[in-house]
Design a protein around this motif. Structure first.
Motif, mmCIF file in Angstrom:
data_model
loop_
_atom_site.group_PDB
_atom_site.id
_atom_site.type_symbol
_atom_site.label_atom_id
_atom_site.label_comp_id
_atom_site.label_asym_id
_atom_site.label_seq_id
_atom_site.Cartn_x
_atom_site.Cartn_y
_atom_site.Cartn_z
ATOM 1 N N ASP A 22 46.055 35.003 41.527
ATOM 2 C CA ASP A 22 46.048 34.569 42.926
ATOM 3 C C ASP A 22 46.868 35.516 43.796
ATOM 4 O O ASP A 22 46.529 35.764 44.960
ATOM 5 C CB ASP A 22 46.554 33.131 43.057
ATOM 6 C CG ASP A 22 47.938 32.924 42.456
ATOM 7 O OD1 ASP A 22 48.368 33.764 41.642
ATOM 8 O OD2 ASP A 22 48.581 31.910 42.791
ATOM 9 N N ARG A 25 44.637 38.562 44.344
ATOM 10 C CA ARG A 25 43.605 38.288 45.353
ATOM 11 C C ARG A 25 44.189 38.373 46.753
ATOM 12 O O ARG A 25 43.575 38.942 47.663
ATOM 13 C CB ARG A 25 42.986 36.909 45.126
ATOM 14 C CG ARG A 25 41.970 36.864 43.998
ATOM 15 C CD ARG A 25 40.964 35.792 44.291
ATOM 16 N NE ARG A 25 40.097 35.509 43.159
ATOM 17 C CZ ARG A 25 38.865 35.054 43.279
ATOM 18 N NH1 ARG A 25 38.345 34.854 44.479
ATOM 19 N NH2 ARG A 25 38.127 34.801 42.223
ATOM 20 N N ALA A 26 45.357 37.794 46.927
ATOM 21 C CA ALA A 26 46.012 37.841 48.235
ATOM 22 C C ALA A 26 46.343 39.281 48.604
ATOM 23 O O ALA A 26 46.207 39.682 49.766
ATOM 24 C CB ALA A 26 47.280 36.986 48.212
#
Length: 206
Positions: A22, A25-26
């Motif tokens: 995550d 992805r950010a």
């Protein structure tokens, strides 16, 4: 895949570092925002890349609606030449690159592909900013239908070694002057070469 070159500890540390998906992805979302701020003329491509990032499993090749890939603009230590591969399957001169195979760290993918396809020891990736983006169609081959690659490119530097090894995925490899590539028929290679020349000119002035 070719095993890592002996003594390439810096690359191995970069490739092995654990980061949560995550967070990656950010990071990629922020890099995409930064890229389109720097290259506003390419805004038409923004929606496709950003929408794909929001989908499930966008980094796996099994997602035939389209998936991310990672590529390297691999430049010599003096910044004057780039390493291209004569790709076996596509029968074209291209930059090193390939499938992410589930890895959301596309800078790491770019470095991995550059290492595997060139065999050059001691490569270093500029992983903080995207160098180029390209969405291109991959023709059907065997039982794999045609599909889109959303290719994210990063600059990878050869340091004190430039001797390459031609692997099984390439007919040949060659160092080409960037100025020559800037006149290539291939639109993607031409665009990357011109971006690199512009970057080098700005650096020289600074």
């Amino acid at each position: 895949m070719r095993p890592w070159p002996a003594g390439d500890n810096g690359a191995a540390r970069f490739l092995a570092r654990p980061v949560m998906p995550d967070i990656l992805r950010a990071r990629l979302a922020a890099q995409l925002d930064d890229y389109f701020r720097r290259w506003p003329a390419e805004q038409a491509d923004r929606a496709g890349f950003c929408e794909l990032l929001g989908q499930a499993d966008p980094f796996v090749r099994a997602r035939l609606e389209g998936h991310f890939t990672g590529s390297a603009w691999l430049v010599s230590a003096d910044g004057q030449r780039t390493l291209l591969t004569h790709h076996c399957k596509l029968d074209r001169w291209l930059q090193p690159g390939g499938h992410a195979d589930g890895d959301p760290d596309l800078a790491r993918v770019a470095l991995t592909e550059a290492l595997e396809e060139s065999g050059i020891v001691g490569l270093r990736v500029d992983g903080q900013a995207i160098f180029d983006l390209d969405r291109h169609w991959i023709p059907a081959r065997g039982d794999v239908p045609g599909h889109w690659h959303f290719d994210v490119r990063y600059v990878v530097h050869a340091m004190d070694r430039e001797d390459y090894v031609v692997g099984e995925e390439s007919h040949d490899l060659a160092w080409r002057p960037v100025g020559e590539v800037a006149q290539a028929q291939d639109r993607s290679l031409r665009r990357m070469a011109r971006k690199w020349l512009k970057r080098q000119a700005i650096t020289a002035v600074d």
